[in-house]
Design an enzyme around this catalytic site. Sequence first.
Site, PDB file in Angstrom:
ATOM      1  N   CYS A 135       0.858  -1.180   0.000  1.00  0.00           N
ATOM      2  CA  CYS A 135       0.000   0.000   0.000  1.00  0.00           C
ATOM      3  C   CYS A 135       0.902   1.240   0.000  1.00  0.00           C
ATOM      4  CB  CYS A 135      -0.864  -0.038   1.262  1.00  0.00           C
ATOM      5  SG  CYS A 135      -1.880   1.418   1.517  1.00  0.00           S
ATOM      6  N   CYS A 188      -1.184   3.735  -6.449  1.00  0.00           N
ATOM      7  CA  CYS A 188      -2.000   3.081  -5.414  1.00  0.00           C
ATOM      8  C   CYS A 188      -2.221   1.661  -5.906  1.00  0.00           C
ATOM      9  CB  CYS A 188      -3.333   3.812  -5.257  1.00  0.00           C
ATOM     10  SG  CYS A 188      -4.584   2.871  -4.337  1.00  0.00           S
TER      11      CYS A 188
END
Length: 260
Positions: free
Chosen positions: A77, A189
């Site tokens: 992440c 992302c």
Amino acid sequence: MNRVNLSSPVGVFDSGVGGLSVLRVLKEVLPHENFIYYGDSANAPYGEKTAGEVTCVAENVVRDLLHLGAKAIVIACNTATSAAAAYLREKYTDLPIIGMEPAIKPAANCAEHPTVLVMATPLTIREEKFRRLIAKFADKADFIDVPCHGLVELIEKGITDGDVMDSYLEGLLKGHISGRRIDAAVLGCTHYIHAREAIEKALGEGVSIHDGALGTARETRHRLEEAGLLNPSDTTGDIKVINSSGSEELLRLSWELLEK
Ligand code: DGL
């Protein structure tokens, strides 16, 4: 770390299903490792929280993964890496913690002074770490930041293509790309990697797309090697997927995305 069992899993986590795009590459690069994937969908999206809130939820996830026996942690992440990796590394000094970074360098080097669209969560874009990374390549490329409010939520619902995704992307990108030639885009992302084909289509031909999944997987292999933590087994490793939401639907989506 004391007495680590080499067959212990590598713990991989994200705010939800995004990091499965990284696990897909990790299992190719490290086929004999066992993995445990923790999707923290109960706390998604991380990208709309403050850095302090993300640090707090990420720390809880790492604690859970350690209870489950993880020998190393991959923060799959970008948002949690920029908000919490430094804190977690300071706290768990003996634990290899590998993070993600938007693939700014390969995108900046893909052409002669390219124009690069950087798609990331609002928190990643606000963070100092991101600003420093962009500043490092400012003489090589022009960067356009695109904070993608709402994109993670669509992907958590399993929407990675089709009409809803196409019209979301059209609305999102219109203001940023109209009248400009875009050479490259960074998927900053891990959720967005699941929507790669729709993003490619929305940007049109000739735009090269970059993400950090392979870089993180290779770095994980390097760090495990360096720490003497590679699993010596020659059979294919196991994968376990858990999700903090307790939703069966999200677990089904997780396996679907992993096997895509
Ligand atoms: N998948 C995450 C990332 O790479 C964050 C998504 C979220 O906002 O929760 O940044």
